[in-house]
Motif scaffolding. Structure first.
Motif, mmCIF file in Angstrom:
data_model
loop_
_atom_site.group_PDB
_atom_site.id
_atom_site.type_symbol
_atom_site.label_atom_id
_atom_site.label_comp_id
_atom_site.label_asym_id
_atom_site.label_seq_id
_atom_site.Cartn_x
_atom_site.Cartn_y
_atom_site.Cartn_z
ATOM 1 N N VAL A 176 -51.495 102.169 62.458
ATOM 2 C CA VAL A 176 -50.541 101.520 63.355
ATOM 3 C C VAL A 176 -49.142 101.632 62.763
ATOM 4 C CG1 VAL A 176 -49.769 99.305 64.265
ATOM 5 C CG2 VAL A 176 -52.167 99.932 64.418
ATOM 6 N N LEU A 177 -49.032 101.425 61.457
ATOM 7 C CA LEU A 177 -47.731 101.544 60.797
ATOM 8 C C LEU A 177 -47.233 102.983 60.836
ATOM 9 C CD1 LEU A 177 -48.378 99.242 57.686
ATOM 10 C CD2 LEU A 177 -47.550 98.632 59.970
ATOM 11 N N VAL A 178 -48.158 103.925 60.711
ATOM 12 C CA VAL A 178 -47.792 105.338 60.822
ATOM 13 C C VAL A 178 -47.226 105.627 62.208
ATOM 14 C CG1 VAL A 178 -48.726 107.692 60.916
ATOM 15 C CG2 VAL A 178 -49.398 106.154 59.064
ATOM 16 N N LEU A 179 -47.886 105.105 63.244
ATOM 17 C CA LEU A 179 -47.422 105.332 64.616
ATOM 18 C C LEU A 179 -46.083 104.653 64.865
ATOM 19 C CD1 LEU A 179 -50.796 104.911 66.539
ATOM 20 C CD2 LEU A 179 -49.497 107.018 66.242
ATOM 21 N N ASN A 180 -45.872 103.500 64.257
ATOM 22 C CA ASN A 180 -44.573 102.841 64.397
ATOM 23 C C ASN A 180 -43.455 103.736 63.870
ATOM 24 O OD1 ASN A 180 -45.714 100.563 65.497
ATOM 25 N ND2 ASN A 180 -45.728 99.401 63.593
ATOM 26 N N ARG A 181 -43.709 104.360 62.732
ATOM 27 C CA ARG A 181 -42.702 105.256 62.154
ATOM 28 C C ARG A 181 -42.508 106.495 63.017
ATOM 29 N NH1 ARG A 181 -39.533 103.592 57.705
ATOM 30 N NH2 ARG A 181 -40.625 101.834 56.736
ATOM 31 N N ALA A 182 -43.617 107.027 63.552
ATOM 32 C CA ALA A 182 -43.511 108.205 64.420
ATOM 33 C C ALA A 182 -42.702 107.889 65.667
ATOM 34 C CB ALA A 182 -44.905 108.696 64.792
ATOM 35 N N LEU A 183 -42.843 106.667 66.168
ATOM 36 C CA LEU A 183 -42.107 106.258 67.357
ATOM 37 C C LEU A 183 -40.599 106.273 67.113
ATOM 38 C CD1 LEU A 183 -42.346 105.141 70.270
ATOM 39 C CD2 LEU A 183 -42.384 102.854 69.269
ATOM 40 N N LEU A 184 -40.192 105.943 65.899
ATOM 41 C CA LEU A 184 -38.763 105.876 65.579
ATOM 42 C C LEU A 184 -38.129 107.258 65.420
ATOM 43 C CD1 LEU A 184 -38.706 102.917 63.025
ATOM 44 C CD2 LEU A 184 -38.210 102.875 65.477
ATOM 45 N N CYS A 185 -38.943 108.289 65.271
ATOM 46 C CA CYS A 185 -38.413 109.656 65.144
ATOM 47 C C CYS A 185 -38.101 110.179 66.539
ATOM 48 C CB CYS A 185 -39.429 110.565 64.443
ATOM 49 S SG CYS A 185 -39.757 110.102 62.735
ATOM 50 N N ASP A 186 -36.819 110.354 66.826
ATOM 51 C CA ASP A 186 -36.381 110.734 68.165
ATOM 52 C C ASP A 186 -36.147 112.237 68.242
ATOM 53 O OD1 ASP A 186 -35.383 110.922 70.675
ATOM 54 O OD2 ASP A 186 -33.551 109.778 70.317
ATOM 55 N N PRO A 187 -37.037 112.982 68.920
ATOM 56 C CA PRO A 187 -36.857 114.434 69.010
ATOM 57 C C PRO A 187 -35.683 114.836 69.891
ATOM 58 C CG PRO A 187 -38.699 113.740 70.378
ATOM 59 C CD PRO A 187 -38.250 112.531 69.620
ATOM 60 N N GLU A 188 -35.148 113.887 70.685
ATOM 61 C CA GLU A 188 -34.029 114.193 71.566
ATOM 62 C C GLU A 188 -32.677 113.883 70.932
ATOM 63 O OE1 GLU A 188 -34.613 112.319 75.302
ATOM 64 O OE2 GLU A 188 -36.580 113.221 75.663
ATOM 65 N N GLU A 189 -32.674 113.466 69.687
ATOM 66 C CA GLU A 189 -31.427 113.226 68.968
ATOM 67 C C GLU A 189 -30.667 114.548 68.838
ATOM 68 O OE1 GLU A 189 -28.312 112.203 67.445
ATOM 69 O OE2 GLU A 189 -29.698 110.494 67.460
ATOM 70 N N ARG A 190 -29.427 114.587 69.353
ATOM 71 C CA ARG A 190 -28.671 115.841 69.379
ATOM 72 C C ARG A 190 -27.997 116.167 68.054
ATOM 73 N NH1 ARG A 190 -25.728 116.150 75.345
ATOM 74 N NH2 ARG A 190 -27.666 116.011 76.597
ATOM 75 N N ASN A 191 -27.718 115.121 67.280
ATOM 76 C CA ASN A 191 -27.112 115.356 65.968
ATOM 77 C C ASN A 191 -28.200 115.830 65.010
ATOM 78 O OD1 ASN A 191 -26.127 114.930 63.263
ATOM 79 N ND2 ASN A 191 -24.456 113.737 64.167
ATOM 80 N N ALA A 192 -28.217 117.117 64.707
ATOM 81 C CA ALA A 192 -29.301 117.712 63.920
ATOM 82 C C ALA A 192 -29.395 117.075 62.536
ATOM 83 C CB ALA A 192 -29.093 119.216 63.799
ATOM 84 N N ARG A 193 -28.247 116.819 61.902
ATOM 85 C CA ARG A 193 -28.272 116.247 60.559
ATOM 86 C C ARG A 193 -28.873 114.843 60.578
ATOM 87 N NH1 ARG A 193 -22.794 116.533 57.235
ATOM 88 N NH2 ARG A 193 -23.316 118.743 57.555
#
Length: 247
Positions: A161-178
């Motif tokens: 569940v904690l792993v999925l929480n972290r995965a949720l915070l990773c936004d693949p649509e973030e335009r700022n690559a850095r």
């Protein structure tokens, strides 16, 4: 559940309406119709009433079918929510499905999420082995060892569940690559920590299986003074892990 109740209410109302329509058609006085409209017109009107009732039956049930299909699609599209609560039992099957879903949503994290799925498969194989040991040997303490594996499985699920929480915070649509890469790296490190803790739990489960077999061998050999300290310590640690979660 709410959707099912709503569909049931619609079904009851639909069937009630159709029953009323059927009663109305069956109560038509053909003789009175003939006197009023004539023989041919009366028969045509009665036939029309049956046709309309049949059309109403088809339309209403088609509407119910479409509503049920749409409700099922909405339910399937709604992501499952896992509540991180010590008193709630988590489903490994649902957890596995959620990890698979996130592999599609977060392809960059696919390897880490796959590791979580492998951990669930690993504990499932260990449960099967323990079940076979219990079937083959009627020996005390095996029930406690089996329960410890169930506790260990819940520990794995809660860490995931904690792993999925972290995965949720990773936004693949973030335009700022850095910024996107920095966020991914931060959460990947945290996810790996949780997965490593799960690996430690699995290692203790392997120790438990080994000690269980040794215990059975000693018991069958008639040696009653065997040392159960390792086995009982592992059982205790796996049981406590289900409650003692590191933040």
């Amino acid at each position: 559940m709410k959707i099912n109740r709503r569909l049931k209410r619609r079904l009851i109302l639909t069937e009630g309406l159709l029953v009323l329509g059927l009663i109305a058609v069956l109560s038509i006085d053909r003789t009175a119709f003939i006197i009023r409209f004539g023989l041919v017109a009366a028969d045509q009107l009665i036939l029309l009433a049956w046709v309309l009732l049949g059309a109403l039956f088809l339309l209403l049930h088609a509407g119910l079918l479409i509503s049920s299909v749409r409700a099922a699609k909405r339910s399937a599209a709604t992501p499952r929510q896992f509540t991180f609560a010590p008193d709630q039992t988590l489903s490994p099957e649902e957890m596995r499905a959620e990890l698979t879903r996130f592999q599609t949503l977060r392809p960059q994290l696919a390897d880490l999420l796959a590791q979580g799925k492998h951990q669930l498969e690993n504990i499932e194989r260990k449960k099967i082995k323990m079940g076979e040991l219990i079937q083959r040997n009627d020996v005390a303490l095996l029930g406690q060892a089996s329960a410890a594996l169930l506790d260990a499985e819940q520990t794995l699920c809660r860490k995931l569940v904690l792993v999925l929480n972290r995965a949720l915070l990773c936004d693949p649509e973030e335009r700022n690559a850095r910024r996107r890469e920095a966020v991914y790296q931060e959460h990947e490190r945290a996810m790996q920590v949780f997965l490593n803790e799960n690996e430690e739990v699995l290692n203790r489960c392997e120790t438990l299986l080994t000690e269980t077999v040794r215990y059975v061998e000693e018991k069958k050999a008639g040696r009653e003074t065997m040392d159960l300290q390792i086995m009982t310590n592992v059982i205790r640690s796996l049981t406590n892990d289900g409650i003692r979660m590191n933040p």
